[in-house]
Write a protein that holds these residues in place. Structure first.
Motif, PDB file in Angstrom:
ATOM      1  N   MET A 143       0.855  -1.199   0.000  1.00 37.04           N
ATOM      2  CA  MET A 143       0.000   0.000   0.000  1.00 37.04           C
ATOM      3  C   MET A 143       0.887   1.243   0.000  1.00 37.04           C
ATOM      4  O   MET A 143       1.910   1.284   0.682  1.00 37.04           O
ATOM      5  N   GLU A 144       0.500   2.279  -0.774  1.00 33.06           N
ATOM      6  CA  GLU A 144       1.345   3.469  -0.901  1.00 33.06           C
ATOM      7  C   GLU A 144       1.402   4.261   0.394  1.00 33.06           C
ATOM      8  O   GLU A 144       0.514   4.187   1.241  1.00 33.06           O
ATOM      9  N   THR A 145       2.485   5.066   0.523  1.00 30.01           N
ATOM     10  CA  THR A 145       2.669   5.892   1.708  1.00 30.01           C
ATOM     11  C   THR A 145       1.860   7.180   1.546  1.00 30.01           C
ATOM     12  O   THR A 145       1.337   7.489   0.469  1.00 30.01           O
ATOM     13  N   PHE A 146       1.822   7.964   2.621  1.00 26.78           N
ATOM     14  CA  PHE A 146       1.113   9.244   2.583  1.00 26.78           C
ATOM     15  C   PHE A 146       1.736  10.167   1.535  1.00 26.78           C
ATOM     16  O   PHE A 146       1.043  10.795   0.740  1.00 26.78           O
ATOM     17  N   TRP A 147       3.071  10.271   1.555  1.00 26.81           N
ATOM     18  CA  TRP A 147       3.768  11.167   0.646  1.00 26.81           C
ATOM     19  C   TRP A 147       3.527  10.755  -0.795  1.00 26.81           C
ATOM     20  O   TRP A 147       3.307  11.608  -1.667  1.00 26.81           O
ATOM     21  N   GLU A 148       3.523   9.465  -1.063  1.00 20.79           N
ATOM     22  CA  GLU A 148       3.250   8.994  -2.420  1.00 20.79           C
ATOM     23  C   GLU A 148       1.827   9.353  -2.844  1.00 20.79           C
ATOM     24  O   GLU A 148       1.585   9.742  -4.004  1.00 20.79           O
ATOM     25  N   ALA A 149       0.897   9.236  -1.918  1.00 21.84           N
ATOM     26  CA  ALA A 149      -0.488   9.606  -2.218  1.00 21.84           C
ATOM     27  C   ALA A 149      -0.615  11.102  -2.469  1.00 21.84           C
ATOM     28  O   ALA A 149      -1.344  11.540  -3.374  1.00 21.84           O
ATOM     29  N   PHE A 150       0.110  11.910  -1.661  1.00 26.33           N
ATOM     30  CA  PHE A 150       0.092  13.363  -1.862  1.00 26.33           C
ATOM     31  C   PHE A 150       0.636  13.739  -3.236  1.00 26.33           C
ATOM     32  O   PHE A 150       0.063  14.561  -3.948  1.00 26.33           O
ATOM     33  N   LYS A 151       1.779  13.117  -3.614  1.00 32.11           N
ATOM     34  CA  LYS A 151       2.390  13.419  -4.916  1.00 32.11           C
ATOM     35  C   LYS A 151       1.442  13.038  -6.047  1.00 32.11           C
ATOM     36  O   LYS A 151       1.344  13.749  -7.052  1.00 32.11           O
ATOM     37  N   ARG A 152       0.769  11.914  -5.864  1.00 30.36           N
ATOM     38  CA  ARG A 152      -0.169  11.473  -6.900  1.00 30.36           C
ATOM     39  C   ARG A 152      -1.285  12.487  -7.096  1.00 30.36           C
ATOM     40  O   ARG A 152      -1.835  12.628  -8.192  1.00 30.36           O
ATOM     41  N   HIS A 153      -1.628  13.229  -6.023  1.00 35.24           N
ATOM     42  CA  HIS A 153      -2.677  14.236  -6.111  1.00 35.24           C
ATOM     43  C   HIS A 153      -2.116  15.625  -6.425  1.00 35.24           C
ATOM     44  O   HIS A 153      -2.834  16.627  -6.339  1.00 35.24           O
ATOM     45  N   GLY A 154      -0.818  15.693  -6.772  1.00 34.85           N
ATOM     46  CA  GLY A 154      -0.233  16.965  -7.197  1.00 34.85           C
ATOM     47  C   GLY A 154       0.178  17.899  -6.075  1.00 34.85           C
ATOM     48  O   GLY A 154       0.344  19.109  -6.295  1.00 34.85           O
ATOM     49  N   VAL A 155       0.350  17.382  -4.848  1.00 31.98           N
ATOM     50  CA  VAL A 155       0.753  18.218  -3.720  1.00 31.98           C
ATOM     51  C   VAL A 155       2.261  18.465  -3.783  1.00 31.98           C
ATOM     52  O   VAL A 155       3.051  17.528  -3.943  1.00 31.98           O
TER      53      VAL A 155
END
Length: 351
Positions: free
Chosen positions: A1-13
Motif C-alpha cells: 500500500m502506498e505511503t502518505f507522501w506517495e499519495a500526496f504526490k499522486r494528487h499533485g501536492v
C-alpha cells in the motif's frame, strides 16, 4: 500500500505544501514543534492504514462533523491519509456489494485495520432494533471488531450511550465498550465531536501506529485534558462574579458568564474553547448558549440544561467598577488606621 507522501504526490501536492501540512497536523495532534521531523518521516514512510467505519444507532452527526474538517480537509483524510475501505454513509457502493467488501477487508487486513464505530448497539430483541445489511448491528459490530487492532468510538453514542441509552432506554442500547471487551477502545465523545479532534485522533494512530495517551475514561488527553471552563474566554467574568441571569438581560448583551443559566463548562472536558468549530470560527458558548455537557457520560439524564449546577461554588465577591473602587478605598482607610494603631503600640513598647 502506498505511503502518505506517495499519495500526496499522486494528487499533485508540492513538497512545500506537504511540509506545511506536516507542521499543521503536528499541532492538531497536540504535539510539540520538536515532533515535526518525526511526523514528516512518518508521512514519508508509513503506508496508509485501512479503516472500517460502521454505523449503529445514531443520527450521523459524527459523520456530518467529520466531513467539515478544515485542517486537514476531510477529503484529504479520506483520499490521501487513510484507506477508508467501508462506510455505509460515504461509500459510493451500497447493498450486498458493499457488505461483501467489508467481509473481504476484514480477512485481507486481519489484525491491521482500524475499526471506527459511530453509534451504539441495542441489546433488546436480540439486537433487532438496529439492522444493517440484513444483520443485527450487534452482530456486525462483534464481527468487525474481531480482526481490528484498535477501535475508535466516535461520539457520545458509541462512547457513553447518549440519547438512545437515556432513561428509560426501551431498546437496551449500550456503549460499545459494554460489548467489545478485548480490544483497545479510544473514546472520542461529543454530540458530535469536533471535526479536527476526529482527524487528529485518527492521524495520531495512523502515523505512530500507537494509541494516543488516554485519560482514565479512555479519552485522548490532548483533546480532553481540560474542562471547557478552563479555556473559555468568558472565564474572567466567572471569576469576577459577572453572570447572565436571563438570556435577554444586560449581562447577556455584554457577553458575561453563562454559568447561572445552566452552562456545563465547569464539568465538561473537551476542546470547544480552544479548537472551536468550523475552522475555529465559534462554539456554543461564543454564540451565546451555555454548554450542555454533550461530551460527558449520561448527559441526557442530567437535564434540565438551563439550571445552574449547585455543586460548583460561585466566586465570593461579585465585582463591578463601583464596588471595586469602594472596596479599595475601604481597604486603604483600614490600612491607614491599622498602621496608626501599630505605630502607637510600638512607641509605647519603646518607652
Amino acid at each position: 500500500m502506498e505511503t502518505f507522501w506517495e499519495a500526496f504526490k499522486r494528487h499533485g501536492v508540492s513538497r512545500r505544501d506537504f511540509l506545511k501540512f506536516a507542521t499543521t497536523i503536528t499541532g492538531i495532534m497536540g504535539l510539540s514543534p520538536s515532533m515535526i521531523p518525526q511526523v514528516v518521516r512518518a508521512l514519508e514512510t508509513k503506508p496508509r492504514v485501512p479503516v472500517l467505519w460502521i454505523h449503529g444507532l445514531e443520527c450521523t452527526c459524527c459523520s456530518e462533523s467529520f466531513i467539515r474538517s478544515a485542517t486537514p480537509l476531510a477529503s484529504d483524510v479520506v483520499l490521501s491519509m487513510i484507506s477508508l475501505e467501508y462506510d455505509d454513509t460515504l461509500s459510493a457502493a451500497a447493498g450486498e456489494a458493499l457488505e461483501k467488501h467489508r467481509e473481504e477487508v476484514i480477512k485481507k487486513y486481519w489484525g491491521n485495520y482500524i475499526l471506527a464505530v459511530e453509534g451504539n448497539p441495542p441489546l433488546g430483541q436480540d439486537g433487532m432494533y438496529c439492522v444493517v445489511g440484513g444483520k443485527a448491528f450487534l452482530e456486525n459490530l462483534k464481527e468487525s471488531a474481531k480482526g481490528a487492532k484498535a477501535v475508535i468510538a466516535w461520539g457520545s453514542c458509541a462512547s457513553w450511550g447518549c440519547v438512545q441509552a437515556a432513561k428509560p432506554n426501551p431498546t437496551t442500547a449500550v456503549p460499545i465498550h459494554k460489548v467489545i471487551t478485548d480490544k483497545p477502545i479510544i473514546k472520542v465523545p461529543g454530540c458530535p465531536p469536533i471535526a479536527e479532534v476526529m482527524t487528529g485522533v485518527i492521524m495520531y494512530m495512523v502515523l505512530f501506529d500507537a494509541i494516543p495517551p488516554l485519560d482514565s475514561q479512555g479519552r485522548p488527553k490532548q483533546f480532553y485534558g481540560n474542562r471547557i471552563h478552563d479555556t473559555c474566554y468568558r472565564r474572567a467574568f466567572f471569576n469576577a462574579g459577572q453572570f447572565v441571569e436571563r438570556f435577554d438581560d444586560d449581562g447577556a448583551k455584554k457577553g458575561w458568564c453563562l454559568y447561572k443559566v445552566g452552562c456545563r463548562g465547569p464539568t465538561t472536558y473537551n476542546s470547544c474553547g480552544n479548537i472551536r468549530w468550523y475552522n475555529g470560527l465559534s462554539y456554543p458558548i461564543q454564540a451565546g448558549h451555555g454548554c450542555i455537557g454533550c461530551a460527558e457520560e449520561d448527559f441526557w439524564d442530567k437535564s434540565p440544561f438551563y439550571q445552574r449546577l449547585t455543586t460548583i461554588p460561585l466566586p465570593s465577591v461579585e465585582a463591578s467598577p463601583d464596588k471595586v473602587g469602594a472596596v479599595a478605598v475601604a481597604a486603604a482607610a483600614a490600612g491607614a488606621v491599622a498602621h496608626g494603631v501599630i505605630s502607637k503600640i510600638r512607641n509605647k513598647g519603646g518607652k
